[in-house]
Write a protein that holds these residues in place. Structure first.
Motif, PDB file in Angstrom:
ATOM      1  N   HIS A  14     -13.288   0.976   7.249  1.00  0.00           N
ATOM      2  CA  HIS A  14     -12.490   1.863   8.468  1.00  0.00           C
ATOM      3  C   HIS A  14     -11.925   2.099   7.449  1.00  0.00           C
ATOM      4  CE1 HIS A  14     -10.423   3.450  11.575  1.00  0.00           C
ATOM      5  NE2 HIS A  14     -11.851   3.526  12.441  1.00  0.00           N
ATOM      6  N   SER A  15     -11.933   3.617   7.122  1.00  0.00           N
ATOM      7  CA  SER A  15     -11.031   4.983   6.940  1.00  0.00           C
ATOM      8  C   SER A  15     -10.013   4.719   5.757  1.00  0.00           C
ATOM      9  CB  SER A  15     -10.042   5.116   7.955  1.00  0.00           C
ATOM     10  OG  SER A  15      -9.210   5.967   7.775  1.00  0.00           O
ATOM     11  N   TRP A  16      -9.010   5.096   5.625  1.00  0.00           N
ATOM     12  CA  TRP A  16      -7.666   4.273   4.194  1.00  0.00           C
ATOM     13  C   TRP A  16      -7.574   2.503   4.507  1.00  0.00           C
ATOM     14  CZ3 TRP A  16      -3.866   0.454   5.252  1.00  0.00           C
ATOM     15  CH2 TRP A  16      -3.703   0.652   6.709  1.00  0.00           C
ATOM     16  N   GLN A  17      -8.269   1.769   5.230  1.00  0.00           N
ATOM     17  CA  GLN A  17      -7.821   0.545   5.238  1.00  0.00           C
ATOM     18  C   GLN A  17      -9.076  -0.090   4.510  1.00  0.00           C
ATOM     19  OE1 GLN A  17      -6.534  -1.448   8.449  1.00  0.00           O
ATOM     20  NE2 GLN A  17      -5.706  -3.213   7.109  1.00  0.00           N
ATOM     21  N   GLY A  18      -9.602  -0.354   4.958  1.00  0.00           N
ATOM     22  CA  GLY A  18     -11.275  -0.730   4.149  1.00  0.00           C
ATOM     23  C   GLY A  18     -11.281  -2.610   4.879  1.00  0.00           C
ATOM     24  N   VAL A  75      -2.481  -4.736   0.173  1.00  0.00           N
ATOM     25  CA  VAL A  75      -3.326  -4.919  -1.228  1.00  0.00           C
ATOM     26  C   VAL A  75      -4.652  -4.873  -0.578  1.00  0.00           C
ATOM     27  CG1 VAL A  75      -1.402  -5.673  -2.341  1.00  0.00           C
ATOM     28  CG2 VAL A  75      -1.812  -7.172  -0.650  1.00  0.00           C
ATOM     29  N   ASP A  76      -5.197  -5.070  -1.940  1.00  0.00           N
ATOM     30  CA  ASP A  76      -6.843  -5.941  -2.108  1.00  0.00           C
ATOM     31  C   ASP A  76      -6.399  -6.882  -1.365  1.00  0.00           C
ATOM     32  OD1 ASP A  76      -7.926  -3.392  -2.295  1.00  0.00           O
ATOM     33  OD2 ASP A  76      -8.311  -4.487  -4.296  1.00  0.00           O
ATOM     34  N   HIS A 130      -4.229 -10.248  -6.696  1.00  0.00           N
ATOM     35  CA  HIS A 130      -4.435  -9.161  -5.734  1.00  0.00           C
ATOM     36  C   HIS A 130      -3.978  -7.516  -5.495  1.00  0.00           C
ATOM     37  CE1 HIS A 130      -6.967 -11.760  -2.667  1.00  0.00           C
ATOM     38  NE2 HIS A 130      -5.708 -12.890  -3.004  1.00  0.00           N
ATOM     39  N   ARG A 131      -5.539  -6.955  -5.817  1.00  0.00           N
ATOM     40  CA  ARG A 131      -4.710  -5.547  -6.779  1.00  0.00           C
ATOM     41  C   ARG A 131      -3.986  -4.157  -5.394  1.00  0.00           C
ATOM     42  NH1 ARG A 131      -5.972  -8.393 -11.202  1.00  0.00           N
ATOM     43  NH2 ARG A 131      -7.245  -7.272 -12.469  1.00  0.00           N
ATOM     44  N   PHE A 132      -3.344  -3.767  -5.686  1.00  0.00           N
ATOM     45  CA  PHE A 132      -2.392  -3.158  -4.973  1.00  0.00           C
ATOM     46  C   PHE A 132      -3.330  -2.109  -4.449  1.00  0.00           C
ATOM     47  CE2 PHE A 132       1.486  -3.890  -8.024  1.00  0.00           C
ATOM     48  CZ  PHE A 132       1.935  -4.698  -6.906  1.00  0.00           C
ATOM     49  N   ALA A 133      -3.308  -1.277  -3.602  1.00  0.00           N
ATOM     50  CA  ALA A 133      -4.383  -0.377  -2.630  1.00  0.00           C
ATOM     51  C   ALA A 133      -4.324   0.859  -3.788  1.00  0.00           C
ATOM     52  CB  ALA A 133      -4.191  -0.095  -1.184  1.00  0.00           C
ATOM     53  N   TRP A 134      -2.735   1.289  -3.558  1.00  0.00           N
ATOM     54  CA  TRP A 134      -2.045   2.733  -4.140  1.00  0.00           C
ATOM     55  C   TRP A 134      -1.190   2.515  -4.980  1.00  0.00           C
ATOM     56  CZ3 TRP A 134      -1.844   2.557   1.355  1.00  0.00           C
ATOM     57  CH2 TRP A 134      -2.858   2.910   2.007  1.00  0.00           C
ATOM     58  N   HIS A 135       0.129   1.794  -4.588  1.00  0.00           N
ATOM     59  CA  HIS A 135       1.221   1.808  -5.627  1.00  0.00           C
ATOM     60  C   HIS A 135       2.085   0.204  -5.334  1.00  0.00           C
ATOM     61  CE1 HIS A 135       3.131   1.721  -1.948  1.00  0.00           C
ATOM     62  NE2 HIS A 135       2.305   3.189  -1.134  1.00  0.00           N
ATOM     63  N   ASP A 136       3.281  -0.639  -5.980  1.00  0.00           N
ATOM     64  CA  ASP A 136       3.622  -1.059  -6.161  1.00  0.00           C
ATOM     65  C   ASP A 136       4.919  -0.700  -5.178  1.00  0.00           C
ATOM     66  OD1 ASP A 136       5.553  -0.077  -8.263  1.00  0.00           O
ATOM     67  OD2 ASP A 136       5.372  -1.601  -9.072  1.00  0.00           O
ATOM     68  N   ARG A 137       4.758   0.248  -4.366  1.00  0.00           N
ATOM     69  CA  ARG A 137       6.503  -0.006  -3.693  1.00  0.00           C
ATOM     70  C   ARG A 137       6.223  -1.036  -2.526  1.00  0.00           C
ATOM     71  NH1 ARG A 137       4.569   5.850  -3.780  1.00  0.00           N
ATOM     72  NH2 ARG A 137       3.712   5.875  -2.577  1.00  0.00           N
ATOM     73  N   LYS A 138       7.606  -1.112  -2.069  1.00  0.00           N
ATOM     74  CA  LYS A 138       7.899  -1.903  -1.319  1.00  0.00           C
ATOM     75  C   LYS A 138       8.765  -0.873   0.544  1.00  0.00           C
ATOM     76  CE  LYS A 138       8.702  -4.710  -4.270  1.00  0.00           C
ATOM     77  NZ  LYS A 138       9.663  -5.719  -5.391  1.00  0.00           N
ATOM     78  N   ALA A 139       8.234  -0.885   1.430  1.00  0.00           N
ATOM     79  CA  ALA A 139       8.426  -0.063   2.284  1.00  0.00           C
ATOM     80  C   ALA A 139       9.632  -1.249   3.334  1.00  0.00           C
ATOM     81  CB  ALA A 139       7.213   0.030   3.770  1.00  0.00           C
ATOM     82  N   TRP A 140      10.216  -0.343   3.809  1.00  0.00           N
ATOM     83  CA  TRP A 140      11.280  -0.774   4.611  1.00  0.00           C
ATOM     84  C   TRP A 140      10.763  -1.726   5.941  1.00  0.00           C
ATOM     85  CZ3 TRP A 140       9.563   2.377   7.516  1.00  0.00           C
ATOM     86  CH2 TRP A 140       9.228   3.164   8.148  1.00  0.00           C
TER      87      TRP A 140
END
Length: 598
Positions: free
Chosen positions: A355-359, A413-414, A424-434
């Motif tokens: 599904h979309s971006w999540q897969g 992550v995957d 487990h691989r990052f989907a796009w980046h290794d940033r961290k959200a608040w």
């Protein structure tokens, strides 16, 4: 240059070197340099406190700190030289954010930031509200007002009032709630339901309603999560004022959920319905046809349903909560394939992995959110399966979702490893959200305060330390959306904003409110003051429990009404019998813990 978080194991003052052990068990030799800065952790609106001259006294065994420095490849290894050190407290084992007023003061500052950003020094007028707020609080040119972001700010202001008692914040919450009712609410009298517009576009005196979602994943449909979050702010305001109009909106929106989103036969709730027939099965929904996900099933609980139950004690809310958590326990774990839960499903609960971006990817914070909310529910309706799943998630997540060198929690992550992979691989980046840091802090705080365990308390402290060290914007106010893995702010694109479709006051305020609650009543054994302002037409029994906490873990010790002591209350059930009046009452309550350390 990179960050290391950990505990001091040794310090050799003569060499200017100390060793730091991370949560992964790795040990680093940290070399001090003449130009290294050192500071104490500080809250929003607190001044910088230099610690450079006190390093010999502060670098003691067992102290938790952050170091930002440079790795120089030399010889067979490397030399790591410190450039910045952040101490989390003045003594070993002390964390400044466990001070009784830390989170309350932080929320007071956040509320002040958003008040200035949205309304300046002028009277509160929600026609001036903007969804997008720039880094320093300036408004963008866009004037689309999204329903759920207004609701999120209302939630934050209501929570700020509950902790501080400042009437200004309640006024903003009430005005915002009324604005939502007047401009974003659609009352369908034929079907006896309420649903909420995606938002409105303001052009001068002209207002255009945006009925369906404007976002790619949800375009031209009514997504469940937008309807859920439309209730977040009003419901928190309802806890304070007892406004019966809000109660009616909650019930009529829930009727929308039950009549049009709920899968009565298969269980759970669908993620989208079409705007014409209000059906989850219509072909116009495309990839969202007959789908279920975390947001449509689980987000009811933290966004509004737990707060509706706290305000009323009504069985219908508890029953829906139980049904929701039973569904999560039954269908979301995927132990055979992944340490992460599965988040997206077809109608029959088979996995939707494309599904979309999540897969087939995991949102780390959603796993932590499940653990946190399972423990809340377990306090009211104890079940072994709730506690066991929460504890299992808490045990496995640090190794696969947290940064054990630098601190903090990753984003997406995957879910599974490919042959030969160990991480487990990052989907796009290794940033961290608040918001994902919030989920970790609250999950491990409530686990520490209910089931105990040194590991749970350590994870809670490490997550709170990273958040407070790196997410607070001491220059402009508010908190950053994202930071790099090292903790440096990431300030590009929409992640530069302090207000957006994704960000308003909700998560940062929820963290402050509940971190105060859990730390005070479940961990540190401190009293908790809360403020309410019931209307004259509110129910005459005011329920003041701060959250769904274990029975007998706290009691109501003291009540003041309009500044005077008041004695008509039930200490064990945390209820106040209000006098009949023609005016709103200012109620201050003091709750005290009846047990410590879980």
């Amino acid at each position: 240059m990179d960050t290391i978080a950990g505990h001091v194991t040794t310090y050799d003052e003569s060499r200017g070197v100390f060793e730091l052990r991370t949560s992964a068990g790795d040990t680093y030799a940290v070399h001090l340099t003449p130009d290294c800065s050192a500071e104490m952790l500080r809250n929003l609106d607190e001044p910088y406190v230099d610690a450079c001259t006190h390093l010999p006294q502060l670098l003691t065994e067992g102290r938790h700190l952050f170091v930002y420095g440079t790795f120089y490849p030399e010889g067979d290894g490397y030399t790591y030289e410190a450039k910045r050190i952040v101490f989390n407290g003045r003594a070993v084992g002390e964390f400044s954010f466990e001070n009784r007023t830390w989170w309350t003061n932080q929320l007071d500052s956040l509320a002040g930031f958003y008040r200035r950003a949205q309304f300046g020094d002028e009277p509160v007028d929600y026609r001036e509200y903007r969804t997008n707020i720039r880094l320093g609080g300036e408004k963008s040119d866009s004037h689309v007002q999204e329903t759920d972001t207004i609701s999120r700010m209302v939630y934050g202001m209501a929570s700020a009032y509950m902790l501080t008692g400042r009437d200004e914040y309640l006024e903003i919450a009430e005005r915002g709630t009324q604005y939502l009712r007047d401009h974003m609410r659609f009352v369908d009298s034929d079907n006896d339901i309420v649903y909420w517009y995606h938002g409105v576009k303001i052009d001068g005196d002209y207002e255009k309603k945006l009925f369906t979602s404007e976002f790619d994943d949800d375009y031209d449909a009514i997504p469940m999560y937008e309807q859920i979050y439309a209730l977040a702010g009003p419901t928190q305001t309802f806890r304070i004022t007892g406004d019966r109009r809000i109660a009616s909106d909650i019930d009529h929106t829930m009727r929308l959920f039950e009549n049009h989103f709920r899968d009565v036969e298969g269980g759970g709730y669908f993620s989208h319905i079409d705007p014409v027939l209000l059906s989850p099965d219509h072909e116009s929904l495309g990839a969202n046809r007959s789908r279920k996900n975390w947001n449509s099933v689980g987000d009811h609980a933290p966004a509004y349903l737990i707060n509706a139950y706290l305000a009323t004690g009504e069985e219908k809310y508890r029953e829906m909560l139980e049904r929701t958590f039973d569904t999560i326990v039954k269908y979301f774990p995927d132990d055979e394939h992944s340490p992460f839960v599965n988040e997206r499903f077809f109608k029959d609960w088979s996995h939707d992995l494309e599904h979309s971006w999540q897969g087939d990817r995991a949102v780390v914070g959603h796993n932590l959110k499940i653990a946190w909310n399972l423990m809340r529910m377990n306090s009211v309706t104890p079940k072994d399966e709730y506690r066991e799943l929460a504890e299992k998630i808490a045990k496995v997540m640090p190794a696969v979702g947290s940064d054990q060198q630098r601190g903090g929690w990753y984003d997406v992550v995957d879910r599974t490893l490919k042959p030969g992979q160990e991480w487990h691989r990052f989907a796009w980046h290794d940033r961290k959200a608040w918001w994902q840091q919030e989920q970790a802090i609250l999950a491990y705080l409530i686990l520490s305060g209910t089931v105990g365990g040194e590991d749970n308390l350590a994870e809670a402290r490490q997550a709170a330390a990273f958040y407070n060290a790196f997410f607070l914007d001491h220059d402009e106010g508010g908190v950053y959306f994202n930071v790099l893995a090292s903790g440096l702010p990431y300030l590009l694109g929409t992640e530069r904003l302090k207000g957006s479709h994704s960000m308003s006051m909700y998560h940062s305020a929820e963290l402050c409110y509940l971190a105060t609650t859990y730390t005070s009543l479940l961990i540190s054994g401190q009293p908790l003051d809360l403020y309410f302002k019931p209307r004259p037409d509110a129910h005459r029994v005011l329920r003041v429990a701060p959250d769904m906490l274990p029975a007998g873990s706290f009691r109501l010790e003291k009540v003041e009404i309009d500044g005077k002591p008041y004695e008509v209350f039930d200490a064990q059930n945390a209820t106040v019998e209000l006098p009949v009046t023609t005016e709103s009452l200012s109620v201050k309550v003091t709750l005290v813990p009846t047990r410590k350390e879980g």
